[in-house]
Design an enzyme around this catalytic site. Structure first.
Site, PDB file in Angstrom:
ATOM      1  N   ARG A  38      -1.390  13.925   4.827  1.00  0.00           N
ATOM      2  CA  ARG A  38       0.018  13.874   5.241  1.00  0.00           C
ATOM      3  C   ARG A  38       0.513  15.239   5.708  1.00  0.00           C
ATOM      4  O   ARG A  38       1.372  15.333   6.588  1.00  0.00           O
ATOM      5  CB  ARG A  38       0.902  13.324   4.115  1.00  0.00           C
ATOM      6  CG  ARG A  38       0.828  14.135   2.843  1.00  0.00           C
ATOM      7  CD  ARG A  38       1.654  13.504   1.743  1.00  0.00           C
ATOM      8  NE  ARG A  38       1.270  14.048   0.453  1.00  0.00           N
ATOM      9  CZ  ARG A  38       2.108  14.226  -0.555  1.00  0.00           C
ATOM     10  NH1 ARG A  38       3.372  13.905  -0.436  1.00  0.00           N
ATOM     11  NH2 ARG A  38       1.681  14.715  -1.700  1.00  0.00           N
TER      12      ARG A  38
ATOM     13  N   PHE B 204       5.832   0.362   3.375  1.00  0.00           N
ATOM     14  CA  PHE B 204       7.144   0.166   3.990  1.00  0.00           C
ATOM     15  C   PHE B 204       7.080   0.357   5.502  1.00  0.00           C
ATOM     16  O   PHE B 204       8.041   0.112   6.212  1.00  0.00           O
ATOM     17  CB  PHE B 204       8.166   1.117   3.356  1.00  0.00           C
ATOM     18  CG  PHE B 204       8.060   1.192   1.855  1.00  0.00           C
ATOM     19  CD1 PHE B 204       7.820   0.036   1.113  1.00  0.00           C
ATOM     20  CD2 PHE B 204       8.170   2.399   1.189  1.00  0.00           C
ATOM     21  CE1 PHE B 204       7.692   0.087  -0.265  1.00  0.00           C
ATOM     22  CE2 PHE B 204       8.048   2.459  -0.198  1.00  0.00           C
ATOM     23  CZ  PHE B 204       7.811   1.305  -0.929  1.00  0.00           C
TER      24      PHE B 204
ATOM     25  N   GLU C 198      14.190   0.572   6.353  1.00  0.00           N
ATOM     26  CA  GLU C 198      12.993   0.645   7.201  1.00  0.00           C
ATOM     27  C   GLU C 198      13.052  -0.322   8.373  1.00  0.00           C
ATOM     28  O   GLU C 198      12.592  -0.011   9.475  1.00  0.00           O
ATOM     29  CB  GLU C 198      11.738   0.392   6.361  1.00  0.00           C
ATOM     30  CG  GLU C 198      11.476   1.457   5.282  1.00  0.00           C
ATOM     31  CD  GLU C 198      12.295   1.264   4.015  1.00  0.00           C
ATOM     32  OE1 GLU C 198      12.947   0.205   3.878  1.00  0.00           O
ATOM     33  OE2 GLU C 198      12.288   2.162   3.144  1.00  0.00           O
TER      34      GLU C 198
ATOM     35  N   ASP D 280       1.847   5.578  -9.000  1.00  0.00           N
ATOM     36  CA  ASP D 280       2.938   4.642  -8.704  1.00  0.00           C
ATOM     37  C   ASP D 280       2.490   3.183  -8.804  1.00  0.00           C
ATOM     38  O   ASP D 280       3.313   2.280  -8.947  1.00  0.00           O
ATOM     39  CB  ASP D 280       3.523   4.903  -7.306  1.00  0.00           C
ATOM     40  CG  ASP D 280       4.559   6.017  -7.330  1.00  0.00           C
ATOM     41  OD1 ASP D 280       5.097   6.294  -8.416  1.00  0.00           O
ATOM     42  OD2 ASP D 280       4.825   6.602  -6.261  1.00  0.00           O
TER      43      ASP D 280
ATOM     44  N   SER E 181       8.008  13.714   1.260  1.00  0.00           N
ATOM     45  CA  SER E 181       6.715  13.058   1.012  1.00  0.00           C
ATOM     46  C   SER E 181       5.884  12.950   2.287  1.00  0.00           C
ATOM     47  O   SER E 181       4.668  12.996   2.240  1.00  0.00           O
ATOM     48  CB  SER E 181       6.939  11.652   0.455  1.00  0.00           C
ATOM     49  OG  SER E 181       7.571  11.710  -0.789  1.00  0.00           O
TER      50      SER E 181
ATOM     51  N   HIS F 184       0.627   7.732   2.141  1.00  0.00           N
ATOM     52  CA  HIS F 184       0.456   7.096   0.829  1.00  0.00           C
ATOM     53  C   HIS F 184      -0.215   5.734   0.941  1.00  0.00           C
ATOM     54  O   HIS F 184       0.102   4.796   0.212  1.00  0.00           O
ATOM     55  CB  HIS F 184       1.797   6.975   0.105  1.00  0.00           C
ATOM     56  CG  HIS F 184       2.384   8.305  -0.302  1.00  0.00           C
ATOM     57  ND1 HIS F 184       2.572   9.347   0.599  1.00  0.00           N
ATOM     58  CD2 HIS F 184       2.831   8.758  -1.499  1.00  0.00           C
ATOM     59  CE1 HIS F 184       3.099  10.371  -0.046  1.00  0.00           C
ATOM     60  NE2 HIS F 184       3.261  10.040  -1.314  1.00  0.00           N
TER      61      HIS F 184
END
Ligand SMILES: Cc1ncc(C[n+]2csc(CCOP(=O)(O)OP(=O)(O)O)c2C)c(N)n1
Ligand SMILES: [Mg+2]
Lengths: 316, 279
Positions: free
Chosen positions: A13, A86, A61, A120, A40, A112
């Site tokens: 990322r 998402f 989103e 998570d 993030s 992610h």
């Protein structure tokens, strides 16, 4: 032994964030949108330097995808950023109608992805996104292996007209591809030549495939490792050329077996050159909480699993 | 020169004939919005039908979010000069550019986004409006939505964004016909005070009581234009009658998505004089 060295582990990322920042400076038409995950997604540097070209949509989103489609009308090149779940499943119909069917030049950038997001748990660990996105007509799907490749791919997307899904991840992983290597959409990279088995890998599993090749070499098995960073359009030629030599394939990906790279390789082989195949992938289950390494171990997505699959496919 | 008052009757004839031939399509909402389309395309919109570009720089843009009323859009686009009027005869037939719901896929001039899956058009319009601001283009972005469509959550995501971020080059219109597929909006899911809802989301709200009165729609759209540029997106809650213009089709949800048969077509066309020549 494969010739690659880890230049220092980094998260993919961050490669995206660095690529986006560079694009901000080099391409005045690039804009970015994010749904409350700017940190993030490592989009904060872009947002800070180009506030007028950055759109914070809030946790919306579906709206973000539609807005990105609208921004293309007028010549802008939008990059959306949120977690992979998402970015795909949450907004599939928005992507389908407002972006893919409408042929909008939107770059859907997803962090992610997969199990390696870790603690998570399954709500966030999408393992179906490659399948979802590769099914959409006209959608290009890119899954990068390390920091350098993610940065290069991000930069390359701006010059490609059409909708793209770019998938990357959260943890720090080996950074081993050359920093100056340009990303070519649709072209697989043969990282290591070999003659006994082809390992077709994508994303975080590419480094694991190289490590597996070392182990196999110690056992006298010569593995060819190919990085399929573009899932769609698929580099059929690269696969067939390799399988012509090796006659057998192991696929490796951080995704469901259904709908991922393995499916695609099996389909391609079935149509052009039937050959035994083993798939290192998640087998029809959700993920769970844990550290990335624990999860990859538990779900069989690492170098050891690739070695095992290679030994198995060799005896078929 | 055709008078603007000639259009509604002719467009209604087009709508009726377009859905009759394939025995498929959505005449009710289309006929209720005929005055809106006439006012927008033949009076208010600054647009360039003979040189359509996807980017639409230097012109106003319109997005149809409730894509099922494609017949009224296609008739209006053709009669504005975006494509030949004769092409209306291909609506919903195999190999047509006039797909059941609007699409950019077949290169039909005048369409910049696909719609049909409800609730997506306001977000697209917000993006296009932001693009206009980035481009220093002072033209406006218009949308149309069904009232039932407002039950979609994405509409309110977009409304919240547009209000909060002061997207004030945007004029949304709601076709408040009080009908949707399964019945009246009050039977299906009452939405309460729509004006108050949009106002609470930071919009400048206008109410148009007579959405089938052409001059009233023209006046409302003009006024809405003067209210842009003041820090708020503008919404017009426009009351219409579904199926307006044909007595046995008006005011009921029954004609939302049903085509007239031969007899019904003849009776309906008798109520809509041919003003500009049928296709
Ligand atoms: C996302 C989505 N859900 C359901 C439908 C099916 N559908 C098409 S039109 C319609 C009713 C829309 O009501 P409204 O917006 O009031 O339009 P009107 O019937 O007044 O023309 C429905 C439910 C759809 N097209 N898209
Ligand atoms: Mg309605």
């Amino acid at each position: 032994m494969h010739p690659y060295t880890n230049q220092g582990s980094q998260d993919t990322r961050s490669g995206f964030g660095a690529g986006l920042l560079e694009l901000g400076r080099s391409n005045p038409h690039v804009v970015a949108l994010c749904a409350d995950l700017t940190g993030s997604l490592k989009m904060d540097a872009f947002a800070k330097e180009f506030p007028e070209r950055f759109f914070q949509t809030g946790i919306a989103e579906a709206h973000m995808m539609g807005m990105a489609a609208g921004l293309t009308i007028g010549g802008w090149i939008p990059f959306t950023g949120t977690f992979a779940n998402f970015s795909t499943g949450r907004v599939y119909d928005q992507i389908r109608q407002s972006i893919a069917y409408s042929d909008k030049n939107v770059k859907i950038c997803a962090s992610h992805a997969g199990l390696t997001l870790g603690e998570d748990g399954a709500t966030h660990q999408i393992l179906e996104d490659i399948g979802l996105m590769k099914m959409l007509p006209g959608m290009t799907v890119v899954v990068t292996a390390d920091y350098n490749q993610t940065k290069a791919a991000t930069i390359a997307l701006a010059d490609h007209h059409g909708p793209v899904y770019l998938r990357f991840g959260r943890p720090k992983v080996a950074n081993f591809t050359p920093a100056d290597k340009p990303f070519i959409i649709g072209k697989a990279d043969v990282l290591l030549e070999g003659s006994d088995v082809t390992i077709a890998a994508t994303g975080h599993l590419v480094w694991e495939a190289l490590e597996a090749a070392n182990t196999l070499a110690a056992q006298g098995i010569s593995a060819e490792v190919i990085n399929f960073a573009t899932i769609k359009p698929f580099d059929t030629e690269a696969l067939l050329k390799s399988v012509h030599k090796t006659g057998r394939v192991v696929t490796a990906e951080e995704h469901q077996r259904h709908g991922g790279l393995g499916d695609l390789v099996a389909q391609t082989l079935g149509m052009h050159r039937p050959a035994p195949i083993e798939m290192v992938a998640v087998n029809d289950s959700f993920g769970e909480s844990g550290t990335p390494a624990q999860l990859m171990d538990k779900y069989g997505l690492n170098a050891a699993a690739i070695v095992e699959a290679a030994l198995k496919v060799r005896n078929r | 020169m055709a008078s603007i008052y000639d259009y509604p009757s002719q467009i209604r004839r087009d709508i009726l004939r377009m859905v009759h031939k394939p025995q498929s399509g959505h005449p009710g909402g289309s006929m209720g919005c005929t005055e809106f389309f006439t006012a927008l395309y033949f009076d208010v919109l600054h647009h360039n039908p003979s040189a359509f570009t996807m980017d639409g720089r230097g012109e106003d843009l319109f997005f149809l979010s409730n894509g099922h009323i494609s017949p009224v859009l296609y008739s209006t686009l053709a009669r504005s000069g975006y494509f030949p009027v004769s092409e209306l005869s291909t609506f919903r037939l195999i190999n047509t550019r006039l797909q059941g719901h609007p699409t950019t896929h077949d290169g039909l001039p005048g369409v910049r986004i696909a719609s049909g899956s409800l609730g997506q058009g306001l977000s697209v319009a917000v993006g296009a409006a932001q693009a206009k601001k980035l481009n220093g283009d002072s033209h406006l972005v218009y949308t149309l939505h069904g009232d039932g469509e407002l039950q979609e959550g994405q509409i309110w995501e977009a409304a919240m964004y547009a209000g909060a971020k002061k997207v004030d080059n945007l004029i949304a219109t709601v076709d408040a016909n009080g009908q949707q597929i399964d019945g009246s909006t009050d039977e299906v899911l009452p939405m309460g005070d729509l004006g108050a809802k949009f106002a609470a989301f930071g919009w400048d709200v206008m109410h148009l009581e007579h959405g089938n009165d052409l001059d009233a729609v023209r006046a409302a759209l003009r006024e809405a234009g003067t209210r842009t540029g003041h820090g708020k997106p503008v919404v017009i809650i426009m009351k219409t009658a579904m199926g307006h213009g044909v007595d046995f089709m008006a005011g009921t949800h029954k004609w939302h998505g049903v085509a007239p048969n031969d007899d019904e077509l003849a009776r309906a066309l008798a109520q809509c004089p041919e003003t500009l020549g049928d296709y």
